[in-house]
Design an enzyme around this catalytic site. Structure first.
Site, PDB file in Angstrom:
ATOM      1  N   THR A 178       0.978  -1.257   0.107  1.00 48.31           N
ATOM      2  CA  THR A 178       0.016   0.030  -0.019  1.00 48.31           C
ATOM      3  C   THR A 178       0.793   1.204  -0.133  1.00 48.31           C
ATOM      4  OG1 THR A 178      -0.161  -0.503   2.519  1.00 48.31           O
ATOM      5  CG2 THR A 178      -2.076  -0.904   1.163  1.00 48.31           C
ATOM      6  N   PHE A 224      -7.391   5.529   5.006  1.00 44.88           N
ATOM      7  CA  PHE A 224      -7.047   4.753   5.982  1.00 44.88           C
ATOM      8  C   PHE A 224      -8.182   3.958   6.708  1.00 44.88           C
ATOM      9  CE2 PHE A 224      -3.371   7.233   5.496  1.00 44.88           C
ATOM     10  CZ  PHE A 224      -2.410   6.153   5.273  1.00 44.88           C
ATOM     11  N   CYS A 259      -7.131   1.751  10.017  1.00 47.41           N
ATOM     12  CA  CYS A 259      -5.776   1.262   9.825  1.00 47.41           C
ATOM     13  C   CYS A 259      -4.938   1.634  10.862  1.00 47.41           C
ATOM     14  CB  CYS A 259      -4.986   1.853   8.408  1.00 47.41           C
ATOM     15  SG  CYS A 259      -3.401   1.061   8.382  1.00 47.41           S
TER      16      CYS A 259
END
Length: 243
Positions: free
Chosen positions: A76, A199, A206
């Site tokens: 990512t 996120f 996250c």
């Protein structure tokens, strides 16, 4: 599932590799030099103590943390950097601003570096808006609800696509335009809390968001300090969501 056998083999490879790193490079090193100030990620995990009990992490716990960083924190961030570099190659004015900032701040102390790279961080944030690495966020309704006039049953799966959300004309001014100034100190407070979700959001956001943003910002500054970017004239760039 049909793919479980292949997944199990992959996991065994990763776990075996991590075991060898912990044993060969760090357990012995820390045992021979207990006062070492080595600050790489693995050493910090091995030295970490639970603030409540004073207990250190078990090998399995350290291994799980490292596996998370490898699986969730590598691809990512690499995607975010790739799109940041592409966008800067198409925007000479912003590229020049990032290079100027990088040349100045990389000469200073490492402590607080990410916080000083203000323009570079704005570029990363805008890149995550235009090309979010995560294709979709999913949540399950734990009770009946109503969403934008649509009845939602308990247990229904709700899927949010950040790529669509981040380019919604009702939420962003000129959403297709690369404009990092949206994330300047004076402008970012105007962004709707739920209009920007690279996120995720809420209790399951996250866990590595801060780490990823610092990492991407510093790496982008280093790259821009060392290279001038130009897109090949025959390049055809189009996003493909793939893990």
């Amino acid at each position: 599932r049909l793919g479980q056998a292949r997944l199990r083999k992959t996991m065994e490879y990763f776990e075996g590799t991590i075991d060898r790193i912990i044993e060969a490079k760090h357990r012995r090193f820390l045992a021979s030099k207990p006062d070492s100030e080595s600050s790489d990620l693995l050493s910090l995990l091995l030295r970490a103590l639970d603030p409540s009990t004073g207990r250190s992490m078990s090998t399995d716990e350290v291994k799980s943390n490292i596996l998370t960083f490898l699986s969730a924190g590598h691809e990512t961030t690499a995607n975010a950097l790739a799109w940041s570099l592409f966008l800067l190659s198409r925007s000479p004015c912003w590229a020049a601003l990032v290079q100027e900032e990088a040349a100045r701040e990389l000469q200073g102390p490492v402590e607080g570096l990410a916080d000083r790279l203000v323009v570079t961080r704005m570029v990363v944030d805008e890149s995550l808006r235009l090309y979010p690495p995560i294709a979709a966020l999913s949540r399950m309704a734990d009770q009946p609800d109503e969403l934008a006039g649509v009845k939602v049953k308990s247990g229904s799966l709700i899927v949010i696509a950040p790529y669509v959300l981040h380019r919604h004309q009702n939420l962003w001014h000129q959403p297709e335009l690369f404009d990092p100034s949206r994330f300047s100190e004076t402008e970012k407070g105007k962004i709707d809390r739920f209009a920007y979700l690279p996120f995720g959001m809420g209790p399951r956001t996250c866990i590595g968001a801060s780490f990823a943003l610092q990492e991407a910002t510093i790496v982008l500054a280093v790259l821009m300090n060392r290279f001038d970017l130009e897109l090949r004239p025959d390049a055809h760039v189009w996003p493909v969501q793939r893990v």
